[in-house]
Design a protein around this motif. Structure first.
Motif, mmCIF file in Angstrom:
data_model
loop_
_atom_site.group_PDB
_atom_site.id
_atom_site.type_symbol
_atom_site.label_atom_id
_atom_site.label_comp_id
_atom_site.label_asym_id
_atom_site.label_seq_id
_atom_site.Cartn_x
_atom_site.Cartn_y
_atom_site.Cartn_z
ATOM 1 N N PRO A 182 0.821 -1.206 0.000
ATOM 2 C CA PRO A 182 0.000 0.000 0.000
ATOM 3 C C PRO A 182 0.865 1.270 0.000
ATOM 4 O O PRO A 182 1.851 1.353 0.731
ATOM 5 C CB PRO A 182 -0.785 -0.106 1.309
ATOM 6 N N HIS A 183 0.461 2.216 -0.839
ATOM 7 C CA HIS A 183 1.251 3.439 -0.947
ATOM 8 C C HIS A 183 1.279 4.202 0.381
ATOM 9 O O HIS A 183 2.239 4.907 0.681
ATOM 10 C CB HIS A 183 0.692 4.319 -2.057
ATOM 11 N N GLU A 184 0.250 4.010 1.185
ATOM 12 C CA GLU A 184 0.226 4.666 2.496
ATOM 13 C C GLU A 184 1.473 4.331 3.312
ATOM 14 O O GLU A 184 2.028 5.207 3.985
ATOM 15 C CB GLU A 184 -1.015 4.230 3.288
ATOM 16 N N TYR A 185 1.893 3.069 3.273
ATOM 17 C CA TYR A 185 3.069 2.675 4.062
ATOM 18 C C TYR A 185 4.292 3.480 3.633
ATOM 19 O O TYR A 185 5.080 3.931 4.463
ATOM 20 C CB TYR A 185 3.367 1.183 3.886
ATOM 21 N N GLU A 187 4.311 6.365 2.192
ATOM 22 C CA GLU A 187 4.168 7.776 2.561
ATOM 23 C C GLU A 187 4.361 7.987 4.056
ATOM 24 O O GLU A 187 4.909 8.998 4.479
ATOM 25 C CB GLU A 187 2.807 8.285 2.086
ATOM 26 N N ILE A 188 3.888 7.028 4.853
ATOM 27 C CA ILE A 188 4.131 7.133 6.297
ATOM 28 C C ILE A 188 5.636 7.199 6.535
ATOM 29 O O ILE A 188 6.140 8.066 7.246
ATOM 30 C CB ILE A 188 3.524 5.936 7.059
ATOM 31 N N ALA A 189 6.375 6.283 5.911
ATOM 32 C CA ALA A 189 7.829 6.257 6.103
ATOM 33 C C ALA A 189 8.447 7.594 5.694
ATOM 34 O O ALA A 189 9.286 8.139 6.407
ATOM 35 C CB ALA A 189 8.452 5.121 5.293
ATOM 36 N N HIS A 190 8.005 8.125 4.576
ATOM 37 C CA HIS A 190 8.560 9.415 4.130
ATOM 38 C C HIS A 190 8.274 10.528 5.120
ATOM 39 O O HIS A 190 9.154 11.319 5.439
ATOM 40 C CB HIS A 190 8.003 9.778 2.755
ATOM 41 N N THR A 191 7.037 10.558 5.634
ATOM 42 C CA THR A 191 6.742 11.643 6.574
ATOM 43 C C THR A 191 7.461 11.442 7.904
ATOM 44 O O THR A 191 7.537 12.363 8.707
ATOM 45 C CB THR A 191 5.227 11.790 6.851
ATOM 46 N N LEU A 192 7.972 10.237 8.136
ATOM 47 C CA LEU A 192 8.750 10.039 9.367
ATOM 48 C C LEU A 192 10.224 10.304 9.114
ATOM 49 O O LEU A 192 11.058 10.090 9.984
ATOM 50 C CB LEU A 192 8.545 8.622 9.906
ATOM 51 N N GLY A 193 10.543 10.739 7.923
ATOM 52 C CA GLY A 193 11.915 11.143 7.647
ATOM 53 C C GLY A 193 12.795 10.064 7.041
ATOM 54 O O GLY A 193 14.007 10.220 6.983
ATOM 55 N N ALA A 194 12.201 8.965 6.576
ATOM 56 C CA ALA A 194 13.014 7.909 5.966
ATOM 57 C C ALA A 194 13.414 8.320 4.549
ATOM 58 O O ALA A 194 12.609 8.903 3.828
ATOM 59 C CB ALA A 194 12.225 6.606 5.920
ATOM 60 N N THR A 199 13.236 3.513 3.317
ATOM 61 C CA THR A 199 11.842 3.174 3.050
ATOM 62 C C THR A 199 11.744 1.794 2.414
ATOM 63 O O THR A 199 10.910 0.966 2.799
ATOM 64 C CB THR A 199 11.205 4.208 2.111
ATOM 65 N N ASP A 202 13.099 -0.853 5.321
ATOM 66 C CA ASP A 202 12.368 -0.973 6.582
ATOM 67 C C ASP A 202 10.866 -1.109 6.400
ATOM 68 O O ASP A 202 10.175 -1.587 7.299
ATOM 69 C CB ASP A 202 12.635 0.247 7.467
ATOM 70 N N VAL A 203 10.363 -0.656 5.278
ATOM 71 C CA VAL A 203 8.909 -0.649 5.122
ATOM 72 C C VAL A 203 8.457 -1.475 3.913
ATOM 73 O O VAL A 203 7.764 -2.479 4.075
ATOM 74 C CB VAL A 203 8.377 0.793 5.027
#
Ligand SMILES: Nc1ncnc2c1ncn2[C@@H]1O[C@H](COP(=O)(O)OP(=O)(O)OP(=O)(O)O)[C@@H](O)[C@H]1O
Ligand SMILES: [Mg+2]
Lengths: 284, 258
Positions: A182-185, A187-194, A199, A202-203
């Motif tokens: 899922p693209h959400e995963y 994007e979550i990683a990106h917004t956490l600074g990965a 990304t 780890d994701v």
């Protein structure tokens, strides 16, 4: 409005013939889409298999079929034991297994990164998809002559054929697994600074892992199919060779014993990998 | 003039030949403000929010945080999605910890302390070791909220985060979120379709028109209802009136569809 019940008698449906939806007994083993305990499932599976074997044995013993073509299970079993003792059957099985795993690991080690890249970068996908899609549809047996011309009849031909049969399929399966993350995963990683590498590692990779392991298991099964072809065509060892040699002398029990050995190895490997999957991905 | 905390300066957005925001769009959001975007489906709310998060770039104009244009995504602007909001392969506690994974300025001890603190805050401490598929949908959203808080986001971007929850869970989470926002001093931009949710949560509700999005109304809720939002507020006549007023605005915004 008049009272309908006075003019037209209300017909009370007979409960025995009433056209209501059937309400199945949920405890019945025939409940549509019902459940079955694990023990019952195993019991039924074993029961059916044993039953079939018994019928087969009986048919062979009574003489309903020509045992040259269909020897009884007990004959197959005893030739298997004989082959273990006199023909190094286990060694041949070991060689075959080794070939499968070497070719499979080779294919996996190459397919996993390439598949991931294909789904991570549109350019890579666009560049490779047409080629891979084309080769994927080439039947492996049709490539046997070519690979003998290229590699002779040594070990490399067999590995090459196995690799050919699995690599291209696996690349596309891996690419699919990655695409389904899922693209959400991401994007979550990106917004956490990965960053991209983090990304991926780890994701994205973590998210695709259950699907990947499943696809590896399925592909490993295909490897066995191609192995037999490869060993029949060009080998002096391995289960395929054993089967093919036995066929030449019409030793049907030995042919069958060889086939059964492959079946058993396949079944055991598959169950082991499934168990591994269940343990590793408990969160599913 | 004081530089606003978060500001859209004449932002427009096109996807190919689809105008999502055609008229240059400008609003500013104060620090610690709870802003709710409300508007017809497909009008561009998500797109506007994703631009704040750095997941989309404006076609023209700029979005500034503390006076500086925002670039790509980073941990100061955290996202809480409606679905796939937490990682299924990590436990509840690991998910929250993951929020700080790429922060080099925190020691391991600090990270663990923050993790426990935010787990406590969202009431998930007892579920630390559970995997997300074993907890309710509401808990999964709280995991995502705790993760974003732990990451140290100053701005929380929430796209219909409670959309998939039943009414009761939703109300409870709304009360909690509002309390967390007040206590932790966060700026929140929240997208919803639910007018009651919008009025209950927001300091300010912004109502958008159909696509291409324009601001139809910018309503100061705190001025009318105060900053405290206990659950009982929902039963008050003031809340009811305001809700109806916003609902009317939204119907107008949706225009001839109705
Ligand atoms: N990446 C994209 N590429 C092309 N079009 C897009 C993209 N993202 C969104 N759109 C289009 O932009 C418009 C606005 O979408 P957006 O998701 O922002 O609306 P929304 O207000 O959040 O809608 P909803 O309330 O249904 O969630 C829609 O018509 C959508 O199809
Ligand atoms: Mg949306």
């Amino acid at each position: 409005m008049t009272d309908i019940s006075e003019t037209a008698p209300v017909t009370v449906p007979d409960p025995r013939t009433a056209a209501t939806a059937p309400r199945p007994d949920p405890s019945s083993i025939w409940a549509f889409r019902g459940t079955l305990s694990r023990r019952a499932q195993i019991g039924i599976g074993v029961g059916t298999s044993v039953g079939l074997l018994l019928i087969w044995e009986a048919v062979a013993r009574i003489g309903l079929v020509n045992t040259t073509f269909l020897p009884s299970p007990s004959t197959v079993l005893s030739s298997m034991l004989m082959m273990v003792q006199k023909q190094n059957l286990l060694q041949h099985a070991g060689i075959s297994t080794l070939r499968v795993w070497v070719a499979f690991i080779l294919a996996a080690v190459m397919a996993i990164p390439i598949g991931i890249l294909m789904s991570s970068y549109r350019v890579v996908g666009a560049a490779l998809e047409p080629i891979i899609d084309f080769i994927r549809y080439l039947p492996v047996p049709a490539l046997v002559p070519l690979s003998i011309i290229w590699f002779g009849v040594g070990e490399s031909t067999k590995l090459y054929l196995l690799w050919l049969g699995t690599f291209f399929q696996l690349v596309l399966l891996v690419a699919d697994d990655m695409r389904r993350v899922p693209h959400e995963y991401i994007e979550i990683a990106h917004t956490l600074g990965a960053n991209t590498r983090q990304t991926l590692r780890d994701v994205a990779f973590r998210a695709m892992l259950p699907g990947l392991v499943d696809n590896l298991r399925i592909t490993l099964g295909w490897c066995w199919t191609y192995l037999i072809i490869a060993e029949i065509v060009a080998a002096d060892s391995g289960i395929g060779f054993v089967i093919w040699t036995a066929r030449r002398y019409m030793k049907t029990p030995e042919v069958m014993a060889g086939v059964v050995v492959i079946g058993v190895i396949g079944l055991v490997t598959d169950q082991l990998l499934r168990a591994l999957h269940r343990r590793a991905f408990r969160y599913l | 003039m004081i530089e606003p905390y978060l500001a859209f300066h004449g932002v427009t957005k096109r996807f190919g030949d689809l105008d999502v925001v055609a008229q240059p769009f400008s609003i500013s959001v104060a620090r610690n403000e709870f802003v709710v975007f409300l508007g017809p489906s497909g009008c561009g709310k998500t797109t506007l929010m994703r631009m704040i998060g750095g997941l989309e770039t404006p076609s023209s104009g700029a979005i500034c945080l503390e006076g500086l244009p925002v670039g790509g995504p980073d941990h100061r602007r955290g996202m809480v999605f409606q679905s796939y909001s937490s990682f299924p392969w990590l436990t509840v506690a690991e998910n929250v910890l993951f929020g700080m994974r790429y922060r080099k300025d925190l020691t391991e001890q600090q990270k663990l302390a923050r993790r426990d603190n935010y787990l406590e805050l969202v009431g998930l401490y007892d579920f630390s070791d559970a995997y997300p598929n074993k907890v309710s949908g509401g808990m999964r959203q709280r995991v995502a909220i705790a993760r974003t808080l732990a990451a140290g986001s100053d701005v929380m971007l929430m796209d219909e985060p409670f959309g998939a929850l039943d009414a009761q869970r939703r109300e409870r989470l709304q009360v909690e979120l509002r309390a967390i926002q007040r206590r932790d001093a966060k700026t929140i931009v929240f997208v919803t379709h639910d007018v009651e949710e919008a009025v209950f949560l927001a300091d300010r509700v912004i109502v958008f028109s159909k696509r291409p999005a324009r601001v139809m109304a910018d309503i100061d809720i705190t001025e009318r209802l105060g900053a405290e939002r206990p659950l009982e507020l929902r039963d008050s006549p003031e809340f009811f009136q305001l809700r109806n007023a916003v609902l009317r605005l939204l119907r107008e915004a949706a225009g001839d569809e109705e």
